[in-house]
Motif scaffolding. Structure first.
Motif, PDB file in Angstrom:
ATOM      1  N   ASP A  77       0.845  -1.195   0.000  1.00 61.67           N
ATOM      2  CA  ASP A  77       0.000   0.000   0.000  1.00 61.67           C
ATOM      3  C   ASP A  77       0.884   1.251   0.000  1.00 61.67           C
ATOM      4  N   GLU A  78       0.262   2.400  -0.122  1.00 66.83           N
ATOM      5  CA  GLU A  78       1.008   3.648  -0.292  1.00 66.83           C
ATOM      6  C   GLU A  78       1.941   3.932   0.876  1.00 66.83           C
ATOM      7  N   GLY A  79       1.481   3.703   2.072  1.00 71.41           N
ATOM      8  CA  GLY A  79       2.311   3.983   3.237  1.00 71.41           C
ATOM      9  C   GLY A  79       3.568   3.133   3.292  1.00 71.41           C
ATOM     10  N   LEU A  80       3.454   1.878   2.901  1.00 73.46           N
ATOM     11  CA  LEU A  80       4.603   0.978   2.938  1.00 73.46           C
ATOM     12  C   LEU A  80       5.532   1.184   1.752  1.00 73.46           C
ATOM     13  N   ASN A  81       5.074   1.879   0.740  1.00 71.95           N
ATOM     14  CA  ASN A  81       5.942   2.204  -0.388  1.00 71.95           C
ATOM     15  C   ASN A  81       6.879   3.361  -0.064  1.00 71.95           C
ATOM     16  N   GLN A  82       6.578   4.130   0.981  1.00 72.92           N
ATOM     17  CA  GLN A  82       7.477   5.224   1.349  1.00 72.92           C
ATOM     18  C   GLN A  82       8.663   4.644   2.109  1.00 72.92           C
ATOM     19  N   VAL A  83       9.755   4.430   1.377  1.00 67.70           N
ATOM     20  CA  VAL A  83      10.923   3.787   1.961  1.00 67.70           C
ATOM     21  C   VAL A  83      11.639   4.722   2.932  1.00 67.70           C
ATOM     22  N   LEU A  84      11.867   5.940   2.492  1.00 73.36           N
ATOM     23  CA  LEU A  84      12.661   6.847   3.321  1.00 73.36           C
ATOM     24  C   LEU A  84      12.061   8.237   3.345  1.00 73.36           C
ATOM     25  N   LEU A 115      13.024   5.020   8.131  1.00 70.49           N
ATOM     26  CA  LEU A 115      13.342   4.027   7.118  1.00 70.49           C
ATOM     27  C   LEU A 115      12.372   2.869   7.273  1.00 70.49           C
ATOM     28  N   THR A 116      11.610   2.588   6.229  1.00 67.40           N
ATOM     29  CA  THR A 116      10.611   1.527   6.275  1.00 67.40           C
ATOM     30  C   THR A 116      10.992   0.423   5.296  1.00 67.40           C
ATOM     31  N   GLN A 150      31.014   4.250  -5.728  1.00 69.28           N
ATOM     32  CA  GLN A 150      31.065   3.737  -4.366  1.00 69.28           C
ATOM     33  C   GLN A 150      30.580   4.797  -3.386  1.00 69.28           C
ATOM     34  N   ILE A 151      30.001   4.326  -2.291  1.00 70.93           N
ATOM     35  CA  ILE A 151      29.574   5.190  -1.199  1.00 70.93           C
ATOM     36  C   ILE A 151      30.369   4.753   0.022  1.00 70.93           C
ATOM     37  N   LYS A 152      31.292   5.593   0.442  1.00 72.93           N
ATOM     38  CA  LYS A 152      32.222   5.199   1.496  1.00 72.93           C
ATOM     39  C   LYS A 152      31.568   5.120   2.870  1.00 72.93           C
ATOM     40  N   GLN A 153      30.744   6.096   3.194  1.00 78.61           N
ATOM     41  CA  GLN A 153      30.172   6.156   4.540  1.00 78.61           C
ATOM     42  C   GLN A 153      28.779   6.767   4.471  1.00 78.61           C
ATOM     43  N   SER A 154      27.844   6.152   5.160  1.00 76.10           N
ATOM     44  CA  SER A 154      26.497   6.731   5.238  1.00 76.10           C
ATOM     45  C   SER A 154      25.883   6.359   6.583  1.00 76.10           C
ATOM     46  N   ARG A 155      25.096   7.274   7.105  1.00 69.23           N
ATOM     47  CA  ARG A 155      24.475   7.004   8.402  1.00 69.23           C
ATOM     48  C   ARG A 155      23.166   7.780   8.530  1.00 69.23           C
ATOM     49  N   LEU A 156      22.296   7.246   9.365  1.00 63.48           N
ATOM     50  CA  LEU A 156      21.022   7.883   9.695  1.00 63.48           C
ATOM     51  C   LEU A 156      21.063   8.256  11.169  1.00 63.48           C
ATOM     52  N   GLU A 157      20.779   9.514  11.476  1.00 66.07           N
ATOM     53  CA  GLU A 157      20.781   9.987  12.855  1.00 66.07           C
ATOM     54  C   GLU A 157      19.352  10.248  13.315  1.00 66.07           C
ATOM     55  N   LEU A 161      13.247   2.949  12.547  1.00 69.07           N
ATOM     56  CA  LEU A 161      13.311   1.836  11.615  1.00 69.07           C
ATOM     57  C   LEU A 161      12.066   0.981  11.774  1.00 69.07           C
ATOM     58  N   ASN A 162      11.323   0.819  10.672  1.00 66.06           N
ATOM     59  CA  ASN A 162      10.120  -0.002  10.667  1.00 66.06           C
ATOM     60  C   ASN A 162      10.328  -1.209   9.768  1.00 66.06           C
ATOM     61  N   LEU A 163       9.881  -2.374  10.222  1.00 66.64           N
ATOM     62  CA  LEU A 163       9.949  -3.588   9.420  1.00 66.64           C
ATOM     63  C   LEU A 163       8.550  -4.181   9.319  1.00 66.64           C
ATOM     64  N   PHE A 164       8.106  -4.404   8.082  1.00 69.79           N
ATOM     65  CA  PHE A 164       6.796  -4.991   7.813  1.00 69.79           C
ATOM     66  C   PHE A 164       6.973  -6.245   6.967  1.00 69.79           C
ATOM     67  N   ASP A 165       6.027  -7.167   7.103  1.00 67.35           N
ATOM     68  CA  ASP A 165       6.003  -8.343   6.240  1.00 67.35           C
ATOM     69  C   ASP A 165       4.564  -8.632   5.850  1.00 67.35           C
ATOM     70  N   GLN A 166       4.302  -8.627   4.536  1.00 70.42           N
ATOM     71  CA  GLN A 166       2.970  -8.886   4.003  1.00 70.42           C
ATOM     72  C   GLN A 166       1.918  -7.991   4.666  1.00 70.42           C
ATOM     73  N   GLY A 167       2.285  -6.714   4.812  1.00 69.62           N
ATOM     74  CA  GLY A 167       1.363  -5.717   5.331  1.00 69.62           C
ATOM     75  C   GLY A 167       1.248  -5.658   6.835  1.00 69.62           C
ATOM     76  N   GLN A 168       1.907  -6.576   7.546  1.00 65.45           N
ATOM     77  CA  GLN A 168       1.792  -6.628   8.995  1.00 65.45           C
ATOM     78  C   GLN A 168       3.063  -6.084   9.650  1.00 65.45           C
TER      79      GLN A 168
END
Length: 231
Positions: A77-84, A115-116, A150-157, A161-168
């Motif tokens: 669904d639309e909400g879960l398509n918003q990755v970042l 991040l979803t 290449q991307i040497k360094q990346s971080r989220l401050e 973090l959300n993890l979903f599986d099959q909409g749940q």
């Protein structure tokens, strides 16, 4: 498992920065913003939105505010398509050099982010969809002109973090800092996601079991998810 969405933005950013044309009607920053949106649409099958974007060529920096990256996976669904989404993003790198076949991003920092990661089947998620689309573009690029990035360094401050599986919902946790693995052209979706997601899950579970985490975890669904993905 899968690769950070932030890295997908940077791949397209790096490619776009090698060929931003001058325009009498637009500033370089405005033109870059248009190119990033066009690349997200045509190369990634995704939508990239932002409130403000500024390219500082003398410093080799890109500063953006209120960004959104959204996939178009029909199974989600639309909400879960918003990755970042992130309030602020700062990118530093060597994109403006004459060497068009070498793209180096020194660092990427996203602040106040979400991040979803949304799975809808084994080895299938919004991040997989982005990564695989980006890799298809890399193959096309290599066919005519090999591009090594290449991307040497990346971080989220301050990231949720959300993890979903099959909409749940499976897990939701706020982290003060999430360090992402270095990324380069030889990565695959599964190898990068494994380097990203499994260590985080292990850390969250250890803290939750010790009673030191504010994570919301559905242990039953998480166990089923892990068992399915590692088989």
């Amino acid at each position: 498992m899968a690769r950070s969405k932030l890295s997908f933005i940077i791949i397209s950013l790096a490619l776009a920065l090698t060929s931003v044309p001058a325009s009498a009607e637009q500033t370089l920053s405005e033109r870059l913003g248009d190119i990033l949106q066009e690349r997200a649409d045509s190369h990634l099958g995704a939508d990239f939105a932002y409130r403000k974007l500024e390219l500082i060529t003398l410093l080799g920096e890109l500063r953006a505010e209120d960004i959104r990256l959204t996939t178009r996976v029909e199974a989600l669904d639309e909400g879960l398509n918003q990755v970042l989404r992130a309030d602020q993003v700062l990118v530093k790198g060597e994109w403006l050099t004459p060497q068009k076949n070498s793209l180096v991003v020194d660092s990427v920092v996203a602040r106040d982010a979400q991040l979803t990661v949304a799975y809808y089947g084994k080895g299938q998620s919004n991040l997989h969809a982005l990564y695989e689309a980006a890799m298809r573009q890399q193959v096309l690029q290599r066919a005519s002109n090999s591009i090594m990035w290449q991307i040497k360094q990346s971080r989220l401050e301050n990231v949720v973090l959300n993890l979903f599986d099959q909409g749940q919902p499976i897990l939701s946790v706020r982290l003060a800092l999430l360090e992402l693995p270095p990324a380069h052209a030889d990565d695959t979706a599964d190898t990068y996601i494994a380097k990203l997601l499994w260590p985080v899950l292990e850390q969250v579970l250890e803290q939750a079991m010790a009673g030191n985490s504010d994570a919301v975890v559905d242990y039953s669904r998480l166990t089923q998810f892990i068992w399915r993905e590692i088989r």
